[in-house]
Design a protein around this motif. Structure first.
Motif, short mmCIF file in Angstrom:
data_model
loop_
_atom_site.label_atom_id
_atom_site.label_comp_id
_atom_site.label_asym_id
_atom_site.label_seq_id
_atom_site.Cartn_x
_atom_site.Cartn_y
_atom_site.Cartn_z
N MET A 264 33.75 -7.34 45.82
CA MET A 264 32.37 -7.85 45.65
C MET A 264 32.28 -7.62 44.09
SD MET A 264 29.02 -6.33 47.30
CE MET A 264 27.59 -6.87 46.51
N TRP A 265 31.47 -8.60 43.53
CA TRP A 265 31.17 -8.54 42.14
C TRP A 265 30.73 -7.10 41.66
CZ3 TRP A 265 26.17 -8.30 40.07
CH2 TRP A 265 26.05 -8.49 38.52
N TRP A 266 29.79 -6.63 42.44
CA TRP A 266 29.14 -5.02 41.76
C TRP A 266 30.32 -4.15 41.65
CZ3 TRP A 266 24.70 -4.12 39.66
CH2 TRP A 266 24.32 -2.75 39.68
N THR A 267 31.23 -3.93 42.58
CA THR A 267 32.23 -3.05 42.63
C THR A 267 32.98 -3.22 41.53
OG1 THR A 267 33.48 -4.03 44.25
CG2 THR A 267 31.98 -2.46 45.10
N ASN A 268 33.34 -4.36 40.83
CA ASN A 268 34.08 -4.66 39.74
C ASN A 268 33.51 -4.11 38.50
OD1 ASN A 268 36.22 -5.67 41.43
ND2 ASN A 268 35.43 -7.77 41.15
N LEU A 269 32.23 -3.88 38.33
CA LEU A 269 31.63 -3.31 37.13
C LEU A 269 31.96 -2.09 37.00
CD1 LEU A 269 28.24 -5.37 37.43
CD2 LEU A 269 30.31 -6.08 36.18
N GLN B 293 28.06 -0.93 32.86
CA GLN B 293 27.51 -2.21 33.24
C GLN B 293 26.52 -2.10 34.17
OE1 GLN B 293 31.46 -3.92 33.76
NE2 GLN B 293 30.71 -5.60 32.19
N GLN B 294 26.86 -1.49 35.36
CA GLN B 294 25.88 -1.29 36.52
C GLN B 294 24.50 -0.80 35.84
OE1 GLN B 294 28.12 1.11 39.40
NE2 GLN B 294 29.11 -0.76 40.09
N ILE B 295 24.67 0.26 35.19
CA ILE B 295 23.04 0.92 34.56
C ILE B 295 22.56 -0.16 33.84
CG2 ILE B 295 22.35 2.50 32.97
CD1 ILE B 295 24.39 4.54 33.80
N PHE B 296 23.06 -0.79 32.94
CA PHE B 296 22.61 -1.80 32.14
C PHE B 296 22.02 -3.03 32.70
CE2 PHE B 296 23.79 0.18 28.41
CZ PHE B 296 22.97 0.30 27.50
N PHE B 297 22.70 -3.36 34.05
CA PHE B 297 22.36 -4.60 34.69
C PHE B 297 20.97 -3.90 35.66
CE2 PHE B 297 22.16 -7.11 38.21
CZ PHE B 297 22.19 -8.53 38.07
N CYS B 298 20.96 -2.82 35.98
CA CYS B 298 19.82 -2.29 36.78
C CYS B 298 18.64 -2.16 35.85
CB CYS B 298 20.08 -0.99 37.37
SG CYS B 298 21.04 -1.27 38.80
N ILE B 299 18.87 -1.93 34.54
CA ILE B 299 17.63 -2.10 33.59
C ILE B 299 17.19 -3.64 33.12
CG2 ILE B 299 17.02 -1.50 31.15
CD1 ILE B 299 19.06 0.82 31.36
N GLY B 300 18.17 -4.45 33.17
CA GLY B 300 17.79 -5.62 32.48
C GLY B 300 17.14 -6.61 33.63
N GLY C 85 29.49 -4.55 27.56
CA GLY C 85 30.58 -3.99 28.63
C GLY C 85 31.52 -4.85 29.18
N GLU C 86 30.75 -6.04 29.42
CA GLU C 86 31.65 -7.17 30.26
C GLU C 86 32.79 -7.77 29.31
OE1 GLU C 86 32.90 -9.79 33.12
OE2 GLU C 86 31.31 -7.86 33.49
#
Length: 155
Positions: free
Chosen positions: A1-6, A10-17, A89-90
């Motif tokens: 899954m896409w989320w587990t590859n981060l 990246q997960q923290i910044f995605f959860c902010i953005g 991060g990506e």
């Protein structure tokens, strides 16, 4: 899954953005349809509405430094900083996480400042529908309703 590859950064910044972008888009849609109103440019009270004419107190923070920290400005900061941190991060994993966070915060601050200056520029185009009676003191004017002599009535 896409989320587990981060990675965690990246997960923290995605959860902010992502949620910030959603709130920003919803707020913009509500303002455009007229359901919400733009409270960022005039974030206070108007003393003349309370009958306090002549105090000079208006709650207008659009021309002060505090106007930059409006709801729209803060969500613009969170959206841009979140997605910038995610992107750094990506696509640039060689960046140290601290540098990515600093760059993201700087770009987010630029977005917040851009929203502030854009709102301030647009507010300059707005026309006020009220007139301050203090500006009329000592000036001559043309009267179109007769004024009774010796202040004996209303004119």
């Amino acid at each position: 899954m896409w989320w587990t590859n981060l990675n965690l950064f990246q997960q923290i910044f995605f959860c902010i953005g992502a949620p910030s972008a959603l709130v920003l888009v919803l707020q913009t849609i509500l303002v455009l349809v007229g359901i919400g109103h733009d409270s960022d440019a005039d974030a206070g009270f108007d003393a003349e509405m309370d009958g306090d004419i002549g105090t000079g107190i208006t709650g207008d923070t659009a021309h002060s430094g505090l106007g930059m920290f409006s709801v729209r400005g803060i969500f613009a900061f969170l959206t841009v900083a979140g997605f910038m941190g995610f992107w750094l991060g990506e696509y640039h994993p060689a960046f140290h996480y601290a540098w990515s966070a600093v760059i993201s915060a700087a770009v987010g601050f630029l977005a917040m400042a851009g929203i502030y200056f854009l709102t301030r520029s647009l507010m300059k185009l707005q026309e006020q529908g009220n007139i301050s009676l203090n500006n009329a003191i000592g000036h001559t004017g043309k009267v179109y309703i007769p004024i009774p002599a010796s202040r004996s009535g209303i004119g």
